[in-house]
Enzyme design. Structure first.
Site, PDB file in Angstrom:
ATOM      1  CB  ILE A  12      -0.972   0.020   1.198  1.00 31.22           C
ATOM      2  CG1 ILE A  12      -1.735  -1.303   1.306  1.00 31.22           C
ATOM      3  CG2 ILE A  12      -1.957   1.189   1.064  1.00 31.22           C
ATOM      4  CD1 ILE A  12      -2.618  -1.431   2.541  1.00 31.22           C
ATOM      5  CD  GLU A 127      -6.769  -8.446   9.828  1.00 35.97           C
ATOM      6  OE1 GLU A 127      -6.227  -9.204  10.645  1.00 35.97           O
ATOM      7  OE2 GLU A 127      -6.521  -8.495   8.607  1.00 35.97           O
ATOM      8  CE  LYS A 157      -1.534  -1.769  11.679  1.00 37.43           C
ATOM      9  NZ  LYS A 157      -0.493  -0.912  11.046  1.00 37.43           N
ATOM     10  CG  ASN A 182      -8.804  -8.086   3.887  1.00 33.49           C
ATOM     11  OD1 ASN A 182      -9.455  -7.828   4.882  1.00 33.49           O
ATOM     12  ND2 ASN A 182      -7.988  -9.117   3.833  1.00 33.49           N
ATOM     13  CE  LYS A 192      -0.207  -9.947   4.012  1.00 30.04           C
ATOM     14  NZ  LYS A 192       0.165  -8.576   3.800  1.00 30.04           N
ATOM     15  CG  LEU A 193      -7.392 -14.969  -0.748  1.00 27.45           C
ATOM     16  CD1 LEU A 193      -7.362 -16.446  -0.366  1.00 27.45           C
ATOM     17  CD2 LEU A 193      -8.792 -14.428  -0.526  1.00 27.45           C
ATOM     18  N   PRO A 208      -4.676 -23.124  -2.077  1.00 26.89           N
ATOM     19  CG  PRO A 208      -2.877 -22.398  -0.745  1.00 26.89           C
ATOM     20  CD  PRO A 208      -3.391 -22.387  -2.151  1.00 26.89           C
ATOM     21  CB  VAL A 209      -9.631 -22.549   0.034  1.00 32.38           C
ATOM     22  CG1 VAL A 209     -10.782 -21.929   0.809  1.00 32.38           C
ATOM     23  CG2 VAL A 209      -9.527 -21.945  -1.366  1.00 32.38           C
ATOM     24  CG  ASN A 252     -11.532 -16.064   2.231  1.00 31.15           C
ATOM     25  OD1 ASN A 252     -11.572 -14.842   2.063  1.00 31.15           O
ATOM     26  ND2 ASN A 252     -11.144 -16.610   3.377  1.00 31.15           N
ATOM     27  NE  ARG A 276      -4.858 -16.508   8.764  1.00 39.22           N
ATOM     28  CZ  ARG A 276      -5.058 -15.433   7.993  1.00 39.22           C
ATOM     29  NH1 ARG A 276      -6.008 -14.571   8.297  1.00 39.22           N
ATOM     30  NH2 ARG A 276      -4.304 -15.209   6.935  1.00 39.22           N
TER      31      ARG A 276
HETATM   32  P1  NAD Z   1       3.476  -4.847   3.364  1.00 38.98           P
HETATM   33  O1  NAD Z   1       3.824  -5.998   4.241  1.00 38.98           O
HETATM   34  O2  NAD Z   1       3.267  -5.077   1.906  1.00 38.98           O
HETATM   35  O3  NAD Z   1       4.617  -3.726   3.483  1.00 38.98           O
HETATM   36  C1  NAD Z   1       5.166  -3.347   4.712  1.00 38.98           C
HETATM   37  C2  NAD Z   1       6.368  -2.462   4.419  1.00 38.98           C
HETATM   38  O4  NAD Z   1       6.893  -2.007   5.687  1.00 38.98           O
HETATM   39  C3  NAD Z   1       7.509  -3.189   3.699  1.00 38.98           C
HETATM   40  O5  NAD Z   1       8.029  -2.369   2.681  1.00 38.98           O
HETATM   41  C4  NAD Z   1       8.538  -3.416   4.802  1.00 38.98           C
HETATM   42  O6  NAD Z   1       9.881  -3.449   4.323  1.00 38.98           O
HETATM   43  C5  NAD Z   1       8.302  -2.201   5.691  1.00 38.98           C
HETATM   44  N1  NAD Z   1       8.723  -2.429   7.079  1.00 38.98           N
HETATM   45  C6  NAD Z   1       8.429  -3.502   7.864  1.00 38.98           C
HETATM   46  N2  NAD Z   1       9.010  -3.362   9.063  1.00 38.98           N
HETATM   47  C7  NAD Z   1       9.663  -2.164   9.048  1.00 38.98           C
HETATM   48  C8  NAD Z   1      10.441  -1.464  10.001  1.00 38.98           C
HETATM   49  N3  NAD Z   1      10.663  -1.969  11.227  1.00 38.98           N
HETATM   50  N4  NAD Z   1      10.941  -0.251   9.654  1.00 38.98           N
HETATM   51  C9  NAD Z   1      10.731   0.255   8.418  1.00 38.98           C
HETATM   52  N5  NAD Z   1      10.022  -0.386   7.471  1.00 38.98           N
HETATM   53  C10 NAD Z   1       9.490  -1.577   7.793  1.00 38.98           C
HETATM   54  O7  NAD Z   1       2.198  -4.180   4.049  1.00 38.98           O
HETATM   55  P2  NAD Z   1       0.915  -3.499   3.384  1.00 38.98           P
HETATM   56  O8  NAD Z   1      -0.038  -4.555   3.033  1.00 38.98           O
HETATM   57  O9  NAD Z   1       1.346  -2.509   2.384  1.00 38.98           O
HETATM   58  O10 NAD Z   1       0.328  -2.723   4.652  1.00 38.98           O
HETATM   59  C11 NAD Z   1       0.692  -1.388   4.946  1.00 38.98           C
HETATM   60  C12 NAD Z   1      -0.031  -0.936   6.197  1.00 38.98           C
HETATM   61  O11 NAD Z   1      -1.433  -1.054   6.026  1.00 38.98           O
HETATM   62  C13 NAD Z   1       0.306  -1.782   7.432  1.00 38.98           C
HETATM   63  O12 NAD Z   1       0.411  -0.914   8.532  1.00 38.98           O
HETATM   64  C14 NAD Z   1      -0.884  -2.709   7.586  1.00 38.98           C
HETATM   65  O13 NAD Z   1      -1.075  -3.056   8.931  1.00 38.98           O
HETATM   66  C15 NAD Z   1      -2.002  -1.833   7.067  1.00 38.98           C
HETATM   67  N6  NAD Z   1      -3.139  -2.560   6.482  1.00 38.98           N
HETATM   68  C16 NAD Z   1      -2.972  -3.359   5.378  1.00 38.98           C
HETATM   69  C17 NAD Z   1      -4.072  -4.005   4.826  1.00 38.98           C
HETATM   70  C18 NAD Z   1      -3.944  -4.854   3.598  1.00 38.98           C
HETATM   71  O14 NAD Z   1      -4.954  -5.348   3.095  1.00 38.98           O
HETATM   72  N7  NAD Z   1      -2.769  -5.036   3.017  1.00 38.98           N
HETATM   73  C19 NAD Z   1      -5.337  -3.847   5.394  1.00 38.98           C
HETATM   74  C20 NAD Z   1      -5.468  -3.049   6.528  1.00 38.98           C
HETATM   75  C21 NAD Z   1      -4.362  -2.398   7.035  1.00 38.98           C
HETATM   76  P1  TYD Z   2      -5.067 -12.532   3.968  1.00 37.38           P
HETATM   77  O1  TYD Z   2      -4.859 -12.081   2.574  1.00 37.38           O
HETATM   78  O2  TYD Z   2      -3.941 -13.170   4.714  1.00 37.38           O
HETATM   79  O3  TYD Z   2      -5.634 -11.264   4.770  1.00 37.38           O
HETATM   80  P2  TYD Z   2      -6.262 -11.177   6.284  1.00 37.38           P
HETATM   81  O4  TYD Z   2      -6.099 -12.472   6.968  1.00 37.38           O
HETATM   82  O5  TYD Z   2      -5.439 -10.093   6.908  1.00 37.38           O
HETATM   83  O6  TYD Z   2      -7.699 -10.806   6.084  1.00 37.38           O
HETATM   84  O7  TYD Z   2      -6.273 -13.553   3.975  1.00 37.38           O
HETATM   85  C1  TYD Z   2      -7.551 -13.202   3.494  1.00 37.38           C
HETATM   86  C2  TYD Z   2      -8.484 -14.373   3.730  1.00 37.38           C
HETATM   87  O8  TYD Z   2      -8.057 -15.465   2.910  1.00 37.38           O
HETATM   88  C3  TYD Z   2      -8.470 -14.901   5.155  1.00 37.38           C
HETATM   89  O9  TYD Z   2      -9.786 -15.303   5.515  1.00 37.38           O
HETATM   90  C4  TYD Z   2      -7.559 -16.094   5.102  1.00 37.38           C
HETATM   91  C5  TYD Z   2      -7.777 -16.629   3.692  1.00 37.38           C
HETATM   92  N1  TYD Z   2      -6.614 -17.313   3.066  1.00 37.38           N
HETATM   93  C6  TYD Z   2      -6.762 -18.589   2.509  1.00 37.38           C
HETATM   94  O10 TYD Z   2      -7.859 -19.182   2.520  1.00 37.38           O
HETATM   95  N2  TYD Z   2      -5.667 -19.179   1.922  1.00 37.38           N
HETATM   96  C7  TYD Z   2      -4.443 -18.576   1.884  1.00 37.38           C
HETATM   97  O11 TYD Z   2      -3.465 -19.183   1.363  1.00 37.38           O
HETATM   98  C8  TYD Z   2      -4.308 -17.255   2.439  1.00 37.38           C
HETATM   99  C9  TYD Z   2      -2.990 -16.552   2.428  1.00 37.38           C
HETATM  100  C10 TYD Z   2      -5.421 -16.674   3.018  1.00 37.38           C
END
Ligand code: NAD
Ligand code: TYD
Length: 339
Positions: A12, A127, A157, A182, A192-193, A208-209, A252, A276
């Site tokens: 993000i 979450e 978080k 998400n 991620k999924l 893998p679900v 999912n 999980r």
């Molecule tokens: P990501 O795992 O893709 O990226 C995380 C980034 O943070 C990476 O570039 C990593 O190198 C960096 N990082 C990790 N530890 C660090 C540290 N100690 N110091 C400096 N950099 C560090 O994560 P994302 O999916 O892009 O999520 C970004 C933010 O959004 C997170 O705070 C996450 O909790 C939040 N968030 C994500 C989702 C989602 O669907 N991806 C949903 C809700 C909230």
């Molecule tokens: P994920 O992308 O890990 O996001 P979050 O758990 O933070 O919501 O997972 C999304 C949903 O997909 C969650 O219900 C777990 C499921 N999942 C699977 O069924 N198989 C997989 O291999 C993964 C990574 C996730």
């Protein structure tokens, strides 16, 4: 305007860097990132030569490095994306989640207190509200929903969010928090999924679900999320939490079937695996507050967003193939080998 974007080499954060550089050609954007397994410098290659952009490799827990950066750059705004973000990894090893997500947040805010800031924005998650039952579609997360976490990830978080509110009340730090559902879109790490299923399907590997695949998530296209954060840092009220959701709840299994259909792959690739631990059943956000106060609405329909995402993974194979062929293989074997 100078903005420090932590975690800008992740999913993000990188999309936010691109959005801000494009929309505000007079802003200076500094990406502070430790480059963990989830951070990828190649993601940022298109902006590395942009004179308004600077990349700094550092840990948000490293007080000395963070303070040095503040002394050099005098940021106006900090947007904290940096985090350990994967629930499954947090179940295996919670420690690093507490360190980065809680201590890192405090360290960034201490720097803001010491050097002054116009806005500290914390990127949080839905979450922190725990989960909702499947049989009560009328229930949604609002900003008033009590914090009630399930995984080490969401607990870390939530701990960070509580600290942010404490710094606002105790020190008057001008903070905002956003809690989004998400995300999906380009540069999503393939653990991620959605990207995992796309990558596996393209390689004709099992999909893998977990459990029965009935768990529901509220999918939000990453660009819509970036626009919401842009609005909050410019127009949101300090001390406030804003929920950001896609109005797009999906089970999912329906997502995985849709990916098979879009890629022309057989559903027989779907494999039901062990669930999980502590698996949250349903997330669903009520984004009324950000809509009423800031006029934000998710613009991308899932049917379009998933097509764009799949197209991106097809056109950027080298980005994710490099990831799945490296250290990630050990992770995959450990997590899915005996599942
Ligand atoms: P990501 O795992 O893709 O990226 C995380 C980034 O943070 C990476 O570039 C990593 O190198 C960096 N990082 C990790 N530890 C660090 C540290 N100690 N110091 C400096 N950099 C560090 O994560 P994302 O999916 O892009 O999520 C970004 C933010 O959004 C997170 O705070 C996450 O909790 C939040 N968030 C994500 C989702 C989602 O669907 N991806 C949903 C809700 C909230
Ligand atoms: P994920 O992308 O890990 O996001 P979050 O758990 O933070 O919501 O997972 C999304 C949903 O997909 C969650 O219900 C777990 C499921 N999942 C699977 O069924 N198989 C997989 O291999 C993964 C990574 C996730």
């Amino acid at each position: 305007m100078t903005i420090i974007v932590t975690g800008g080499a992740g999913f993000i954060g990188s999309n936010f860097v691109f959005h801000m550089l494009k929309k505000y050609p007079d802003y200076r954007i500094i990406c502070l990132d430790k480059l963990t397994y989830a951070g990828n410098l190649s993601t940022l290659k298109s902006v590395m030569d942009n004179p308004n952009f600077r990349f700094v490799k550092a840990d948000i827990c490293d007080r000395e490095a963070v303070y040095k950066l503040f002394e050099e750059e005098h940021p106006d705004i900090v947007v904290n994306f940096a985090a350990e973000s994967h629930v499954d990894r947090s179940i295996e090893d919670p420690g690093i989640f507490l360190q980065t997500n809680i201590i890192g947040t405090a360290t960034m805010m201490d720097a803001c207190r010491k050097y002054g800031i116009k806005r500290y924005h914390q990127v949080s998650t839905d979450e922190v509200y725990g989960d909702l039952p499947l049989d009560r579609p009328d229930l949604l997360f609002t900003e008033e929903t009590p914090i009630h976490t399930s995984s080490p990830y969401s607990s870390s978080k939530a701990g960070a969010d509580l600290l942010v509110m404490a710094y606002y009340r105790t020190y008057g730090l001008p903070c905002t928090i956003s809690r989004c559902s998400n995300n999906y879109g380009p540069y999503h790490f393939p653990e991620k999924l959605i990207p995992l299923m796309i990558a596996n399907a393209l390689n004709d590997k099992p999909l893998p679900v977990y459990g029965e695949g009935k768990n529901v998530r509220d999918w939000l296209y990453v660009e819509d999320h970036c626009k919401a954060i842009d609005l909050i840092i410019h127009k949101g009220r300090v001390g406030e939490v804003y929920n950001i959701g896609g109005h797009n709840e999906m089970a999912n299994i329906d997502i995985v079937k849709l990916i098979c259909k879009e890629l022309g792959k057989p559903e027989s690739l779907i494999t039901y695996v062990k669930d999980r631990k502590g698996h949250d059943m349903r997330y669903a956000i009520d984004p009324t507050k950000i809509h009423n106060e800031l006029g934000w609405l998710p613009e991308t329909k899932f049917a379009d967003g998933i097509k764009k995402t799949i197209k991106w993974y097809l056109e950027n194979r080298e980005w994710w193939e490099e990831i799945v062929s490296g250290e990630y293989q050990n992770y995959y074997e450990k997590m899915y080998g005996n599942r």
